[in-house]
Structures are given as structure tokens and as C-alpha cells.
Design a protein around this motif. Sequence first.
Motif, PDB file in Angstrom:
ATOM      1  N   ARG A 138       0.813  -1.201   0.000  1.00 20.54           N
ATOM      2  CA  ARG A 138       0.000   0.000   0.000  1.00 20.54           C
ATOM      3  C   ARG A 138       0.856   1.266   0.000  1.00 20.54           C
ATOM      4  NH1 ARG A 138      -3.430   0.610   4.669  1.00 20.54           N
ATOM      5  NH2 ARG A 138      -2.101  -0.906   5.701  1.00 20.54           N
ATOM      6  N   HIS A 139       0.436   2.213  -0.855  1.00 24.60           N
ATOM      7  CA  HIS A 139       1.006   3.558  -0.921  1.00 24.60           C
ATOM      8  C   HIS A 139       2.439   3.596  -1.447  1.00 24.60           C
ATOM      9  CE1 HIS A 139      -2.690   4.704   0.886  1.00 24.60           C
ATOM     10  NE2 HIS A 139      -2.441   4.009   1.977  1.00 24.60           N
ATOM     11  N   THR A 140       2.797   2.561  -2.241  1.00 23.69           N
ATOM     12  CA  THR A 140       3.994   2.689  -3.066  1.00 23.69           C
ATOM     13  C   THR A 140       3.626   3.557  -4.271  1.00 23.69           C
ATOM     14  OG1 THR A 140       3.430   0.702  -4.308  1.00 23.69           O
ATOM     15  CG2 THR A 140       4.871   0.429  -2.385  1.00 23.69           C
ATOM     16  N   LEU A 141       4.627   4.000  -5.021  1.00 18.99           N
ATOM     17  CA  LEU A 141       4.355   4.845  -6.183  1.00 18.99           C
ATOM     18  C   LEU A 141       3.443   4.141  -7.179  1.00 18.99           C
ATOM     19  CD1 LEU A 141       7.910   6.365  -6.860  1.00 18.99           C
ATOM     20  CD2 LEU A 141       5.996   7.428  -5.677  1.00 18.99           C
ATOM     21  N   VAL A 142       3.698   2.864  -7.440  1.00 20.96           N
ATOM     22  CA  VAL A 142       2.918   2.131  -8.436  1.00 20.96           C
ATOM     23  C   VAL A 142       1.495   1.903  -7.962  1.00 20.96           C
ATOM     24  CG1 VAL A 142       2.682  -0.075  -9.647  1.00 20.96           C
ATOM     25  CG2 VAL A 142       4.929   1.014  -9.465  1.00 20.96           C
ATOM     26  N   ARG A 143       1.342   1.448  -6.726  1.00 23.80           N
ATOM     27  CA  ARG A 143      -0.007   1.122  -6.248  1.00 23.80           C
ATOM     28  C   ARG A 143      -0.853   2.375  -6.066  1.00 23.80           C
ATOM     29  NH1 ARG A 143      -1.588  -3.382  -1.675  1.00 23.80           N
ATOM     30  NH2 ARG A 143      -3.630  -2.522  -1.098  1.00 23.80           N
ATOM     31  N   ASP A 144      -0.268   3.474  -5.611  1.00 23.92           N
ATOM     32  CA  ASP A 144      -1.022   4.713  -5.501  1.00 23.92           C
ATOM     33  C   ASP A 144      -1.476   5.200  -6.866  1.00 23.92           C
ATOM     34  OD1 ASP A 144      -0.964   4.850  -2.778  1.00 23.92           O
ATOM     35  OD2 ASP A 144       0.550   6.414  -2.647  1.00 23.92           O
ATOM     36  N   ALA A 145      -0.628   5.073  -7.875  1.00 26.58           N
ATOM     37  CA  ALA A 145      -1.008   5.494  -9.225  1.00 26.58           C
ATOM     38  C   ALA A 145      -2.176   4.664  -9.741  1.00 26.58           C
ATOM     39  CB  ALA A 145       0.190   5.375 -10.167  1.00 26.58           C
ATOM     40  N   THR A 146      -2.159   3.360  -9.442  1.00 26.30           N
ATOM     41  CA  THR A 146      -3.251   2.485  -9.868  1.00 26.30           C
ATOM     42  C   THR A 146      -4.550   2.856  -9.173  1.00 26.30           C
ATOM     43  OG1 THR A 146      -1.698   0.667 -10.250  1.00 26.30           O
ATOM     44  CG2 THR A 146      -4.020   0.087  -9.989  1.00 26.30           C
ATOM     45  N   VAL A 226       2.358  29.102  -9.212  1.00 28.81           N
ATOM     46  CA  VAL A 226       1.814  27.865  -8.642  1.00 28.81           C
ATOM     47  C   VAL A 226       2.229  26.647  -9.446  1.00 28.81           C
ATOM     48  CG1 VAL A 226      -0.249  26.794  -7.658  1.00 28.81           C
ATOM     49  CG2 VAL A 226      -0.250  29.250  -8.146  1.00 28.81           C
ATOM     50  N   ILE A 227       2.621  25.602  -8.721  1.00 28.53           N
ATOM     51  CA  ILE A 227       2.803  24.270  -9.300  1.00 28.53           C
ATOM     52  C   ILE A 227       1.766  23.361  -8.657  1.00 28.53           C
ATOM     53  CG2 ILE A 227       4.308  22.255  -9.511  1.00 28.53           C
ATOM     54  CD1 ILE A 227       6.687  24.192  -9.314  1.00 28.53           C
ATOM     55  N   GLY A 228       0.974  22.694  -9.472  1.00 32.03           N
ATOM     56  CA  GLY A 228       0.043  21.683  -8.980  1.00 32.03           C
ATOM     57  C   GLY A 228       0.461  20.323  -9.478  1.00 32.03           C
ATOM     58  N   VAL A 229       0.298  19.292  -8.630  1.00 30.77           N
ATOM     59  CA  VAL A 229       0.669  17.930  -9.044  1.00 30.77           C
ATOM     60  C   VAL A 229      -0.503  16.992  -8.778  1.00 30.77           C
ATOM     61  CG1 VAL A 229       3.141  18.226  -8.738  1.00 30.77           C
ATOM     62  CG2 VAL A 229       1.763  17.457  -6.804  1.00 30.77           C
ATOM     63  N   THR A 230      -0.701  16.055  -9.691  1.00 31.77           N
ATOM     64  CA  THR A 230      -1.745  15.046  -9.570  1.00 31.77           C
ATOM     65  C   THR A 230      -1.268  13.740 -10.173  1.00 31.77           C
ATOM     66  OG1 THR A 230      -3.986  14.402 -10.259  1.00 31.77           O
ATOM     67  CG2 THR A 230      -2.793  15.896 -11.717  1.00 31.77           C
ATOM     68  N   LEU A 231      -1.757  12.636  -9.626  1.00 31.34           N
ATOM     69  CA  LEU A 231      -1.422  11.312 -10.169  1.00 31.34           C
ATOM     70  C   LEU A 231      -2.342  10.905 -11.311  1.00 31.34           C
ATOM     71  CD1 LEU A 231      -0.480   9.024  -7.137  1.00 31.34           C
ATOM     72  CD2 LEU A 231       0.913   9.576  -9.121  1.00 31.34           C
ATOM     73  N   SER A 232      -3.350  11.712 -11.599  1.00 32.11           N
ATOM     74  CA  SER A 232      -4.271  11.407 -12.689  1.00 32.11           C
ATOM     75  C   SER A 232      -3.814  12.109 -13.964  1.00 32.11           C
ATOM     76  CB  SER A 232      -5.690  11.860 -12.330  1.00 32.11           C
ATOM     77  OG  SER A 232      -6.515  11.870 -13.482  1.00 32.11           O
ATOM     78  N   ARG A 233      -3.512  11.320 -14.987  1.00 35.04           N
ATOM     79  CA  ARG A 233      -3.082  11.908 -16.257  1.00 35.04           C
ATOM     80  C   ARG A 233      -4.203  12.731 -16.891  1.00 35.04           C
ATOM     81  NH1 ARG A 233       1.097  11.020 -19.489  1.00 35.04           N
ATOM     82  NH2 ARG A 233       1.703   9.137 -18.338  1.00 35.04           N
ATOM     83  N   GLN A 234      -5.440  12.228 -16.806  1.00 32.17           N
ATOM     84  CA  GLN A 234      -6.556  12.958 -17.397  1.00 32.17           C
ATOM     85  C   GLN A 234      -6.766  14.297 -16.705  1.00 32.17           C
ATOM     86  OE1 GLN A 234     -10.212  10.812 -18.071  1.00 32.17           O
ATOM     87  NE2 GLN A 234      -9.171   8.980 -18.762  1.00 32.17           N
ATOM     88  N   GLN A 235      -6.628  14.319 -15.378  1.00 25.67           N
ATOM     89  CA  GLN A 235      -6.742  15.585 -14.668  1.00 25.67           C
ATOM     90  C   GLN A 235      -5.652  16.564 -15.106  1.00 25.67           C
ATOM     91  OE1 GLN A 235      -6.591  14.526 -10.493  1.00 25.67           O
ATOM     92  NE2 GLN A 235      -8.815  14.584 -10.306  1.00 25.67           N
ATOM     93  N   ALA A 236      -4.427  16.074 -15.185  1.00 23.26           N
ATOM     94  CA  ALA A 236      -3.308  16.947 -15.540  1.00 23.26           C
ATOM     95  C   ALA A 236      -3.490  17.531 -16.938  1.00 23.26           C
ATOM     96  CB  ALA A 236      -1.994  16.178 -15.451  1.00 23.26           C
ATOM     97  N   LEU A 257       2.308  13.997 -11.822  1.00 21.53           N
ATOM     98  CA  LEU A 257       3.478  13.656 -11.028  1.00 21.53           C
ATOM     99  C   LEU A 257       3.060  13.261  -9.623  1.00 21.53           C
ATOM    100  CD1 LEU A 257       6.685  13.853 -11.128  1.00 21.53           C
ATOM    101  CD2 LEU A 257       6.402  16.097 -10.035  1.00 21.53           C
ATOM    102  N   ASP A 258       3.712  12.257  -9.073  1.00 24.50           N
ATOM    103  CA  ASP A 258       3.538  11.929  -7.666  1.00 24.50           C
ATOM    104  C   ASP A 258       4.170  13.050  -6.830  1.00 24.50           C
ATOM    105  OD1 ASP A 258       4.313  10.664  -4.977  1.00 24.50           O
ATOM    106  OD2 ASP A 258       3.213   9.009  -5.894  1.00 24.50           O
ATOM    107  N   TYR A 259       3.472  13.465  -5.787  1.00 27.07           N
ATOM    108  CA  TYR A 259       3.982  14.589  -4.984  1.00 27.07           C
ATOM    109  C   TYR A 259       5.372  14.309  -4.429  1.00 27.07           C
ATOM    110  CZ  TYR A 259       3.214  12.228  -0.479  1.00 27.07           C
ATOM    111  OH  TYR A 259       3.293  11.365   0.584  1.00 27.07           O
ATOM    112  N   ARG A 260       5.683  13.024  -4.189  1.00 25.83           N
ATOM    113  CA  ARG A 260       6.979  12.669  -3.617  1.00 25.83           C
ATOM    114  C   ARG A 260       8.136  12.946  -4.557  1.00 25.83           C
ATOM    115  NH1 ARG A 260       4.326   7.056  -1.581  1.00 25.83           N
ATOM    116  NH2 ARG A 260       3.174   7.509  -3.507  1.00 25.83           N
ATOM    117  N   LEU A 261       7.809  13.196  -5.832  1.00 26.57           N
ATOM    118  CA  LEU A 261       8.852  13.431  -6.829  1.00 26.57           C
ATOM    119  C   LEU A 261       9.021  14.904  -7.175  1.00 26.57           C
ATOM    120  CD1 LEU A 261       8.096  10.417  -9.215  1.00 26.57           C
ATOM    121  CD2 LEU A 261       9.675  10.535  -7.277  1.00 26.57           C
ATOM    122  N   VAL A 262       8.341  15.788  -6.461  1.00 30.23           N
ATOM    123  CA  VAL A 262       8.529  17.227  -6.682  1.00 30.23           C
ATOM    124  C   VAL A 262       9.961  17.601  -6.265  1.00 30.23           C
ATOM    125  CG1 VAL A 262       7.838  19.542  -5.964  1.00 30.23           C
ATOM    126  CG2 VAL A 262       6.096  17.784  -6.371  1.00 30.23           C
TER     127      VAL A 262
END
Length: 428
Positions: A138-146, A226-236, A257-262
Motif C-alpha cells: 500500500r502507498h507505493t508509487l505504483v499502487r497509488d497510481a493504480t 503555482v505548481i500543482g501535481v496530480t497522479l491522474s493523467r486525465q486531470q493533468a 506527477l507523484d507529490y513525492r517526486l517534486v
Amino acid sequence: MSTTTTTKLSIAEAFGLLIKGDLPMRFTAYDGSSIGPAASPIGFHLANERGLSYLMSSPDPDLALGRAYVAGDLRVSGVHPGDPYDAVAMLKSIEFRRPRPSELVTILRSLGLANLRSPAPPPQEAPSRRRRVMDGFRHTLVRDATAIHHHYDVSNRFYEMVLGPSMTYTCALFPHDGATLEEAQAAKYDLIARKLDLQPGQRLLDLGCGWGGMVRHAAREYGVRVIGVTLSRQQAEWGQAEIKRQGLDDLAEVRHLDYRLVAETGFDAISSIGLTEHIGVRNYASYFGFIRDKLKPHGRVLNHCITRADNHAPARAGEFIDRYVFPDGELAGPGRIVSAVHDVGLEVQHTENLRMHYARTLAGWCRNLVDNWDECVAEVGENTARVWGLYMAGSRVGFERNEIQLHHVLATKLDEHGGSGYPLRHTF
């Protein structure tokens, strides 16, 4: 009702054995049986054996009812599927009882042991928590993106119809009883901007920015970069296109982008609007530590998230919400949020509960879904549209009954001498 192991019960009679007191609504089944007042404005009809198998095979009642309803096997009359609020509220008023062993045997023999075997769930259902381990812990980069993809990458057009022009999928702030949903969403963004004391030329990081509502508001109304980040490609993609359409691309951007990668740091302010629900309670320390490290001294953070009404309920969402709405979502009481913020060295300056504002927000989204029902069904399918109507109406009931809340937590980063830069009294 007295039963023996040789009694053959109808579906309605079996259902009646599970209820304490009188049933407030009408229940009918495909075998011709019925129970409850015939004059009830709300009716539930079990249409086929697959629906019965859904109800019997799941150990979780919310998941059982949700599966049957989403699949179209449990049909509800007297409400619109885009807003089944009255039906959900009525269901929540029912008190169930545990049948005696002899009654349970009679129920199972009457309805058929074969119905304990679960049919394939509706395709809108995400895998169980146990099966999701294939995507990592849970809450790895891959699983959060899914998990984010499951809920947010449904259809931008669908969200436009449900959320309205603001494209904002978080609790609004109703400044007065007659405020529209759009006015309330703008008021929410402006309250957050004022709590953060945004000033022209400052830098804001918006975590979990969705379609970029806060990003655009801060850039347009406050002259903030402002920089905004989201894991949803469609949102971005939608958010970046809207930034360009409004001519704000010199000040604002939305990244997939995952927030952890800012990589950037030294922000004057950080807003987190509806992201904390997705990061996991065990990750609060690292999350707020990340925020602390990205802020300048005297910088502010505003955390806006759904919370539990107490600290006794499990953090994990119920089975229906977990599989159909927010996979891996977790909630905690507001005290847990405040403690986590304090424990990383940030100083909490203000908290606020907007619980009833979220109930009104959800009512507005359901109205939009009802008004655009045919087009929404054409866009995503009737089963998916039913998921959204059910979960939004159910969430509205939860906020109204204080099962869940919505909290703002405003905090500042201290300098090396313990100074916060915060005024003696709030200015917002």
C-alpha cells in the motif's frame, strides 16, 4: 416468526428474519414475495438469482448491497439513481439482528446453499485489498497510481457534468444559504488563499491538485506562481489545457506527477486539498515531513481532508468505498492529523470543521448527476453512473449524521529561533 429446519421460506420471509422491528420500506423479490408497507414511497426489488447470490455471498453487507445495486439486480423505486439519498437514509435506519442458528439453517436451505458462491463482481469493482498486493504494498508509487487511476481517470466529460464548471471535487464552502455550488467552490478556494496569506509573487505548491482549481484561483486572483501535481493523467491534461485557455501559463502549471517526486523547494505556501485521504495514516509523518522540508521558514500549509468523527473507527474505508470508489483510502480523526503536523515540527495555528458544507456539496453534485443523467450514462455506462450516485448520496448521509467530518488544519514552519511569522490574531 417461528421456524424449523423443514420450513421453506420465501426470499421476503428470510429477509424479515434479519430485521429488528418493522421494515420501513417495501421489499419485493423475483419469487413473488414481499414484505413491508405497500404504501412506502421507497421500494427495493430483488430482480434475479444473481442478485440473491451477491447478497448471500459477501460477508460485508455494504459490499453485498452495492454489488447487487451496481449490477442492476437490486432495483430501487421512488428515487432517481443519480441521487438515491432518501433510499440510503432509509436503509441506514434499519436495525439488523443476528439470526438464531436454527433460523440461519432454515434461511440457507430455503434460499439455496449454491447462492453462497459469489458471482463475478461488476466490472466497476477494483480488486480486493489482498489481490492488490500484486501492484506492490500500500502507498507505493505504483499502487497509488493504480488507485488514483481507478477513480479519477473515468472521463473528464463525466466529471464536467457532475462537478460543474469549477471542476472541483472537494468540499465547497457555502457563505450563505442561497449560495450556488459554483459560488461555494470559489469561496472555498478564496478562504484557503486567505488562510495561506497569499501575496503576489509568492510560490505555492498544490498537492493533489485535481483539475487545477486552486492552481488557477491562486494565480488569477492573487498573482502567485503555482505548481500543482496530480497522479491522474486525465486531470493533468485537462488542468494544463484550462490554464492555457485562461492565459495563466506564465504563472501556473499542472504536472502529472507523484507529490513525492517534486524537486523544487522553498515554497511560501503549500495547499493539500483532498489528498491526505489517499496517503495512508502510517505515512502521515513522512507526508507532513515532506511538506515541512518544502516550505520556507514562516511558510504556511493548509491541509483540507475528510476525517473520522472519532479515533475508534478503523482507518480503512468500508468494503464498498474501498472497491468501488477510493481503493486504499484511509481516514483518521482530526486529532491524529493535528498530532502528525505537530510531531514534524510545524506549528498548528487554526483548525476548522466544514462537515455540513460537504453534505451540501454532495447534494449539489447529485443534482448535477440527475440533471445530466442520460448524457452521463452515455459517457460512462449506467452501472458506473449508479456507483457515483450511490456513493455520493451515501457520503452525504454520513456527513449529516456525523459519521465523517471535513477539517482544515492551518500550520506554519518555524524559523531557527522558534518564530512563526504568524500575526497575533488571524487575518482571514
